[in-house]
Design an enzyme around this catalytic site. Sequence first.
Site, short mmCIF file in Angstrom:
data_model
loop_
_atom_site.label_atom_id
_atom_site.label_comp_id
_atom_site.label_asym_id
_atom_site.label_seq_id
_atom_site.Cartn_x
_atom_site.Cartn_y
_atom_site.Cartn_z
N SER B 160 0.83 -1.22 0.00
CA SER B 160 0.00 0.00 0.00
C SER B 160 0.85 1.25 0.00
O SER B 160 1.83 1.33 0.74
CB SER B 160 -0.88 0.05 1.25
OG SER B 160 -1.86 -0.93 1.18
N GLU B 244 -2.32 -4.04 13.69
CA GLU B 244 -2.95 -3.75 12.41
C GLU B 244 -4.45 -4.07 12.47
O GLU B 244 -5.28 -3.34 11.98
CB GLU B 244 -2.26 -4.56 11.31
CG GLU B 244 -2.76 -4.20 9.92
CD GLU B 244 -2.02 -4.92 8.80
OE1 GLU B 244 -1.35 -5.93 9.08
OE2 GLU B 244 -2.13 -4.49 7.65
C1 LIG Z 1 -6.05 -2.84 -0.53
C2 LIG Z 1 -5.01 -3.79 -0.11
C3 LIG Z 1 -3.89 -3.31 0.51
C4 LIG Z 1 -2.87 -4.17 0.89
N1 LIG Z 1 -1.75 -3.64 1.45
C5 LIG Z 1 -0.71 -4.44 1.73
C6 LIG Z 1 0.50 -3.90 2.20
O1 LIG Z 1 0.62 -2.70 2.39
N2 LIG Z 1 1.52 -4.73 2.42
C7 LIG Z 1 1.42 -6.07 2.25
O2 LIG Z 1 2.38 -6.77 2.50
N3 LIG Z 1 0.28 -6.63 1.80
C8 LIG Z 1 -0.79 -5.84 1.54
N4 LIG Z 1 -1.96 -6.38 1.06
C9 LIG Z 1 -2.01 -7.82 0.80
C10 LIG Z 1 -2.85 -8.57 1.80
O3 LIG Z 1 -2.18 -8.68 3.02
C11 LIG Z 1 -3.14 -9.94 1.16
O4 LIG Z 1 -4.01 -9.69 0.10
C12 LIG Z 1 -3.76 -10.93 2.12
O5 LIG Z 1 -2.82 -11.37 3.06
C13 LIG Z 1 -4.35 -12.13 1.41
O6 LIG Z 1 -3.43 -12.72 0.53
P1 LIG Z 1 -3.82 -13.00 -1.00
O7 LIG Z 1 -4.39 -11.75 -1.54
O8 LIG Z 1 -2.64 -13.58 -1.63
O9 LIG Z 1 -5.00 -14.05 -0.96
P2 LIG Z 1 -4.86 -15.63 -0.77
O10 LIG Z 1 -4.06 -15.94 0.43
O11 LIG Z 1 -4.51 -16.26 -2.04
O12 LIG Z 1 -6.37 -15.97 -0.43
C14 LIG Z 1 -7.42 -15.96 -1.40
C15 LIG Z 1 -8.68 -16.42 -0.70
O13 LIG Z 1 -8.49 -17.72 -0.15
C16 LIG Z 1 -8.78 -17.70 1.20
N5 LIG Z 1 -7.90 -18.57 1.94
C17 LIG Z 1 -6.56 -18.69 1.86
N6 LIG Z 1 -6.10 -19.55 2.77
C18 LIG Z 1 -7.17 -19.98 3.47
C19 LIG Z 1 -7.36 -20.87 4.56
N7 LIG Z 1 -6.34 -21.48 5.14
N8 LIG Z 1 -8.61 -21.06 5.01
C20 LIG Z 1 -9.66 -20.42 4.43
N9 LIG Z 1 -9.55 -19.58 3.41
C21 LIG Z 1 -8.30 -19.37 2.93
C22 LIG Z 1 -8.53 -16.28 1.65
O14 LIG Z 1 -9.21 -15.98 2.85
C23 LIG Z 1 -9.06 -15.51 0.47
O15 LIG Z 1 -10.45 -15.41 0.58
C24 LIG Z 1 -2.99 -5.55 0.67
C25 LIG Z 1 -4.16 -6.05 0.08
C26 LIG Z 1 -5.14 -5.18 -0.33
C27 LIG Z 1 -6.37 -5.74 -0.96
#
Ligand SMILES: Cc1cc2nc3c(=O)[nH]c(=O)nc-3n(C[C@H](O)[C@H](O)[C@H](O)COP(=O)(O)OP(=O)(O)OC[C@H]3O[C@@H](n4cnc5c(N)ncnc54)[C@H](O)[C@@H]3O)c2cc1C
Lengths: 315, 379
Positions: B160, B244
């Site tokens: 972000s 956070e």
């Molecule tokens: C607006 C925004 C700002 C962000 N800012 C930052 C930032 O500043 N720095 C940073 O490092 N990251 C940032 N992020 C990233 C954020 O931390 C990740 O998007 C988040 O950790 C989820 O990872 P992913 O998007 O890879 O989804 P995934 O982990 O691939 O998950 C996809 C879906 O599967 C589900 N899922 C995954 N594993 C499981 C499980 N074990 N049980 C049930 N469901 C599961 C998830 O809940 C989700 O619904 C940001 C994201 C957004 C959208």
Amino acid sequence: MRFLLDTEQRAFANSLDAMLTAADTPSVVREWSRGEHTRGRALWARIAEAGVFALAVPEAYEGLGPRPVELAVAFMELGRHAVPGPLVETVTAAALLGDPGPAKRFLPALASGESMATVAHEGAYALDGDVTAVRLALAVDGLRLAPGHGPVRGFLDPARRLTRLLPGGELLTPDPPVDRALLWARLATAAQALGVGLALLERTVAYVGQRVQFGVPIGSFQAVKHRLADAKIALEFARPLVLGAAVTMAPVDVAAAKVSACEAAYATARTALQLHGAIGYTAEYDLSLWLTKARALRTAWGTPHDCRTEVLRGP
Amino acid sequence: MDLDLTPAEEAFRAEARAWLRAHVPSAPLPSLETEEGFAAHRAWEAELAADRWSVVNWPARYGGRDAGLIRWLVFEEEYYAAGGPGRVGQNGISLLAPTLFDHGTEEQRARVLPSMATGEVVWAQAWSEPEAGSDLASLRSRATRADGGWRLSGQKTWSSRAAFADRAFGLFRSDPDTPRPHQGLTYLMFDLRAPGVTVRPIGRLDGKPAFAELFLDEVFVPDEDVIGEPGQGWRVAMSTAGNERGLTLRSPGRFLAAADRLHRLWRDRGRPAWAQDRVADALAGARAYQLFAYAAASRLLDGESIGPKSSLNKVFWSEYDIALHETALDLLSEEGEAADSAWAEGYVFALAGPVYAGTNEIQRDIVAERLLGLPKGRR
Ligand SMILES: Cc1cc2nc3c(=O)[nH]c(=O)nc-3n(C[C@H](O)[C@H](O)[C@H](O)COP(=O)(O)OP(=O)(O)OC[C@H]3O[C@@H](n4cnc5c(N)ncnc54)[C@H](O)[C@@H]3O)c2cc1C
């Protein structure tokens, strides 16, 4: 500011919890639902002895109150143990009987547990009219002591035994503090509902930890966990509303507490029923006592709609 | 149990209110997620900091007021009620700063915190990677030993504000041979303009570059920028991740003000009956969140920690925020979705709430396992 229960308030909750656990409230509820009031009355006496009803009665009339925070703490425990009887109504009656004359006449007995009270609009259903010594009717010309009651009608929540209050009777006061009494009624109902929700959650968590299907406890399935997590979140955000309302006694806070606690308890009831499977759907399994109460408290003393309307009216 | 503020706290409220009334810009600043908006928000941080309102709960020597949690809550209520702009320094203030308070050295605090407080240095969080989202510990970016420091290589994403920020903090694999993925990680700070760093902005739903991916190619970081012990990065990062999700990322003041705006919008639109329940629930929800925060602050002041209870918070505020904005958009119809509508901006921002800071699925697992004691299962 310290928005936390103090040690004394926690100890009060724990002692009520211990007393009610020992009393085996589910069997008391079942007897009460059949119109057998002996053990229910004995339990009532012990609750009164613990000071619960006295919390709603001013010191001038042999009470300990008004102490809404402690009352809310107590009603959470009464809800957690599904205690039957006109609990909220007795508190509400205490709030209605504010004039010195009627207060002096009725409040000491309500505080001590010697008598139970019920309250309703004249001609409407009142809870447990058949066991209460004090039947208060809100009539067009004021607060009346109802001369009697009609037949008892059973309800979805078997612990709720409703009767219509007969019209007429002695006029106690032409101008009872209805708004104030409604606050106490809603606060007590909200706290009781929160307790019901907490009990449903506790029981369901215990059940899903034991019940094995597909070779593992069903509580290890994520779909099951997430429903329970949602129930926990809803209840944990209703809790500060209930306690905050008890601190301020502002109509908007009390209404928010009532709608939130009742909705959280009701949602928890749906989850509890689902996660118990068929056994949860039976009358003989004790869960049913809380399931049906969660439904009933939702409409008692202000429907969700009534309470939301109050919230929108603002401070 | 009480909700009373002391006369000194009330005086603090009055002082904050007066200052905000005199200083909050009368017209909203341009979107934080644009270059021009970023600059405007950075200037606003400097203005806040000049009179020491940017980090009221920090120690005075770093630019704060030693105000404590209750006053911080009070300040936030006043800030959002006054229509104060979004805080561009949020990532640094709510994530890196608590980490430095707990695990940093005095030298690091003295070097990093004052310029964070003034907005002179805006920080980005570099935790996530393309293959490490919810399963953050599977991250692969490396830190290898170099003379007097470390060299970072790999790819971070969804960072972000990184498109316009100055520095970043994140986890790197410093020992690839550990038996468990949570081991052998090191927590480091690095410069987003250092040689070897490439920042590629990513447009969020509405196209604005709210986050970015970072490509790191042998980026040098001196030893003084390691937070905690090398190899202990996971423990250091997790001990403050609760911030956070917990209190400080989303203050109750923000939702109280938003609920109030929604209530006004509903009244202005003639109090339509179909929205009544939703508006009432928004008001009740903001109050619930406020009181929950007061209880949490009271527990913290008693010396307890929030711990896994911060997961209750996270799910609540993220879903609350979406429901509130959906109601506003429904009340406004097309007008609400116009690109320059503040409600649309808020809605797009709210939509990401259940994803970042640990997805709500992960938070529900934490609630179920750590607060309710349910058995751990296969994910
Ligand atoms: C607006 C925004 C700002 C962000 N800012 C930052 C930032 O500043 N720095 C940073 O490092 N990251 C940032 N992020 C990233 C954020 O931390 C990740 O998007 C988040 O950790 C989820 O990872 P992913 O998007 O890879 O989804 P995934 O982990 O691939 O998950 C996809 C879906 O599967 C589900 N899922 C995954 N594993 C499981 C499980 N074990 N049980 C049930 N469901 C599961 C998830 O809940 C989700 O619904 C940001 C994201 C957004 C959208």
